[in-house]
Design an enzyme around this catalytic site. Sequence first.
Site, PDB file in Angstrom:
ATOM      1  N   ASP A 323      35.932  37.837  48.482  1.00 27.08           N
ATOM      2  CA  ASP A 323      37.241  38.299  48.024  1.00 27.08           C
ATOM      3  C   ASP A 323      37.111  39.765  47.597  1.00 27.08           C
ATOM      4  O   ASP A 323      36.004  40.306  47.444  1.00 27.08           O
ATOM      5  CB  ASP A 323      37.772  37.395  46.894  1.00 27.08           C
ATOM      6  N   GLU A 522      48.352  37.453  41.038  1.00 25.46           N
ATOM      7  CA  GLU A 522      47.056  37.270  40.390  1.00 25.46           C
ATOM      8  C   GLU A 522      46.836  38.328  39.308  1.00 25.46           C
ATOM      9  O   GLU A 522      47.382  39.409  39.368  1.00 25.46           O
ATOM     10  CB  GLU A 522      45.946  37.368  41.446  1.00 25.46           C
TER      11      GLU A 522
HETATM   12  C1  BGC Z   1      42.996  37.750  46.341  1.00 23.19           C
HETATM   13  C2  BGC Z   1      42.957  37.126  47.707  1.00 23.19           C
HETATM   14  C3  BGC Z   1      43.485  38.071  48.734  1.00 23.19           C
HETATM   15  C4  BGC Z   1      42.757  39.391  48.650  1.00 23.19           C
HETATM   16  C5  BGC Z   1      43.230  40.424  49.649  1.00 23.19           C
HETATM   17  C6  BGC Z   1      42.384  39.124  46.351  1.00 23.19           C
HETATM   18  O1  BGC Z   1      42.517  39.741  45.124  1.00 23.19           O
HETATM   19  O2  BGC Z   1      42.326  36.927  45.416  1.00 23.19           O
HETATM   20  O3  BGC Z   1      43.665  35.915  47.684  1.00 23.19           O
HETATM   21  O4  BGC Z   1      43.361  37.496  50.000  1.00 23.19           O
HETATM   22  O5  BGC Z   1      42.913  39.927  47.364  1.00 23.19           O
HETATM   23  O6  BGC Z   1      44.456  40.948  49.312  1.00 23.19           O
HETATM   24  C1  BGC Z   2      45.356  46.211  45.694  1.00 21.55           C
HETATM   25  C2  BGC Z   2      45.923  45.111  46.559  1.00 21.55           C
HETATM   26  C3  BGC Z   2      44.947  43.976  46.683  1.00 21.55           C
HETATM   27  C4  BGC Z   2      44.545  43.523  45.322  1.00 21.55           C
HETATM   28  C5  BGC Z   2      43.513  42.479  45.418  1.00 21.55           C
HETATM   29  C6  BGC Z   2      44.960  45.654  44.364  1.00 21.55           C
HETATM   30  O1  BGC Z   2      44.366  46.638  43.584  1.00 21.55           O
HETATM   31  O2  BGC Z   2      46.288  47.244  45.546  1.00 21.55           O
HETATM   32  O3  BGC Z   2      46.178  45.637  47.813  1.00 21.55           O
HETATM   33  O4  BGC Z   2      45.483  42.910  47.424  1.00 21.55           O
HETATM   34  O5  BGC Z   2      44.054  44.594  44.552  1.00 21.55           O
HETATM   35  O6  BGC Z   2      43.085  42.089  44.148  1.00 21.55           O
END
Ligand code: BGC
Ligand code: BGC
Length: 654
Positions: A323, A522
Site C-alpha cells: 500500500d 482513510e
Molecule cells: C489506500 C489504498 C489505496 C491506495 C492508493 C492507500 O492509502 O489504503 O486502499 O488503494 O492508497 O490510492
Molecule cells: C494522496 C492520494 C493517495 C493517498 C493514499 C494521499 O496523500 O494524495 O493520492 O491515494 O495519499 O494514502
Amino acid sequence: MLKINIFRLFPRAVAAASLLAFVAACAQSQTATDEWPTVTSPVVQDPAMEARIAQIVAGMTLRQKIGQMTQADIRSITPDEVREHYIGSILNGGGAWPQGNKHATVKDWADLAGAYYRASMTTDMAVQIPVIWGTDAVHGHNNVFGATLFPHNIGLGAAHDPELVGRIAAETARQVRATGITWSFAPTVAVVQSPRWGRTYESYSSDPALVRDYAHAFVRGLQGDIAGPDAVMASVKHFIGDGGTHGGIDQGETRAPLADLIATHAPGYYGALEAGVQTVMVSYSSWTDSKAGASHGKMHGNRALITDVLKGRLGFDGLVVSDWNAIEQVDGCTKAHCPQAVNAGIDLFMVPDDWKAFIDNTVADVEDGAVPMSRIDDAVTRIIRVKMRSGLFEQSPVPAADRSGAIASDDGEALAREAVAKSLVLLKNRRPGLFPLPRDARILLVGRGADSVVAQLGGWSLTWQGDGTDDADFPQADDMLSALRKAVSDGGRVDFSVDAAGVDPRDYDVVIAVLSETPYAEMKGDIRLPGTLRHSDRYPQDLAVLKAVSGKGVPVVSILYSGRPVYANDLINRSDAFIAAWLPGTEATGIADVLFGDRDFTGRLPFDWPGAACPESSARPVLFARGHGLRAAETAKLRELPLDKVASCPMLDE
Ligand code: BGC
Ligand code: BGC
C-alpha cells in the site's frame, strides 16, 4: 465423504436433537479452527506461458528487475522516466489526474495511458514489458470527471445482491478501460468490526459470508475473461485484518486469534481467489495474535501470512502489491528502503514519490545479499505473469479512438439507479400508508444533504477525501432536489429550504429531510475515542432542522447519507420514517424511485445499528441488528427511543 443416516440410528426426537448438536459442533469447529481452508483458482498456469516468462526473467538485468517491482504515482513520474528506469507499474492515487486537471477528459486519460505504455515498450530491454496502470475505481471510475458513481460498498452490502455487484464491477471495468487503464485497487473485503473506522463504507458488511460472495462476484465482473478488451485486473485488499483494528483506528492494530483471521477477516480472500483474482494489496495494519499473546508487527513485514499462507497454503500465484508508502511503517524501514517487505513476499512496491531511491536501495540490498535473487525472480515472474494473463503483451491497453470519449452511459446510469434503490434500508416506518408518496404531493425538502451531490458521494470521489469539490464538478449527477423534481407529477411541488427557517411545514403534505455526514476517507474519517458515535454531536444542524419540522402533524421522512451506522435516536424519534441511504453516488433518482413506489424498500442492514452513543462500552449496544429492514407496506410501532446523554466515551483498555 462419510454419510451417516442419523434417523436410522436414533428415534426421531433424539435424532433431531443430536442433529442440532452436531450442526452446532460443526459450526463451532469451523469458526475455531487454526487451519486455513483449501481454495482453488480457476486461472491455471499455462506451461508455455511459464516457459516464456522464465526466459524473459533470465534475460533481465538486476536494475530492470527492480524497476519492474516499482510503482510510482503519475504526479511523480514522466513517461520518459518509466522508459529509462524500466518501471513496472504506475498509479494515480486519489485525486491524481492527467496534467493535474480535475476535469481531464476520457481522452486525456487515454492519451496519458498511451504515453506511459509506449514508453514502457521502447526501453533497451531484450524483451519489452508493458507497464500496468492501477487506479482506485472503488465505486465506479471515481477519479474521472463525468463517471457514473455507484453506491459505496456499505450500500451494496445492504442490497444483499451478489449478482448486482457483478454487474457493477463489469460496468466499472468498461469505464476503466475507456481510459486506457487495466487494473483497479478493488474490491475492499474488510470485515469491519467498529463503525468508528473511517473506511467502514468501503466494507460490504460485518458478515464474512456476504463479503466472500461479493468478493467472488466483483472479481468475476471486473476481470471478466481476463485477457478480454473489457477486462480489468482486480486487487483484493487489504490483506489481512484491516477491518479489525483496535478502537477502529485506521492503519491500527488488529488483536485477534488466528482462528478469527481465518473465519472472520479472510473469507473475502477465499471468494476472490476462487474467482481468479490476480493481485492482492497488503494492509497498513498490524496483527497481534491475542490468543498466543504474540505481536507480529505490521502486515507489510509478515512473511508467514504473505508468503506461507497466501502464496503457499492458499495457492495465490498472482502479484502482491504494497500500500501507499506503507513499507515505512515496518520496523527499521523507510519509505524508500525495506528489505524486510521484499523478503516478506511483497512483489510490487507502491513507492509513489520515492521510487528512484527505492530502486537504488533495493539493487544494493540484492548486491549485499540482504535480499536473495530468488526472491526478486519470484516477484518479477509474478508481475510478468499477471501482465501476460491480462493480455497486455498482446495488445495495447489504449482504447481505439472510437471507444474512448464516453465514460457515462445510459445503461451505467440505470444500473447505478437500481443499485441505489436496492441499497436503501427503511429502519423505521410508523405511519400506515405513508409509502408510496403520491406523485402530486406538495413536498417540503430540507436538510444539508438535499441539494448536495458531494454529500451523497462521500470520499474517493474525484478527490481522495471527497473534499475540495462542489456540485459543478459532477454535472452528470442528480441530487435529491433534482431527483424529486423529476419524479413529481404536474400537481406536485418540491420546495427546498436547507434549515426550514420561515417555512411552515403545515403548508405541505410531507417533509423530506436529508441529513448527512460530510465526506471523508482513510486517515481523516475515524471517529476516535473518546468521541461518541452520535450523529448530532458532529452535525447539530441536522437535529435542528428536524426540530423545526417535526411535531407539526405533517409526516417527516428522514434520509441519512452516512458512511457508517451512527447513533441517531434523537433523529429517529423526530422522524415518521427513517431511511439509511449510505453514500449512494451520482443517482439520487434511485431514492425517488423507492419513495414513489416504482420499487419497494428491500435493503437490509449490513452492520448492526448502534443503540448507544458509545456502543463498545454499553450494555445495550444495538438498536437494530444486522439484517433489519422494513418493506414500504410494513409499519412498526417503535416506542420513543431513550436518549443516551453521555458526552464522551470511556477509553478502551490499552
Ligand atoms: C489506500 C489504498 C489505496 C491506495 C492508493 C492507500 O492509502 O489504503 O486502499 O488503494 O492508497 O490510492
Ligand atoms: C494522496 C492520494 C493517495 C493517498 C493514499 C494521499 O496523500 O494524495 O493520492 O491515494 O495519499 O494514502
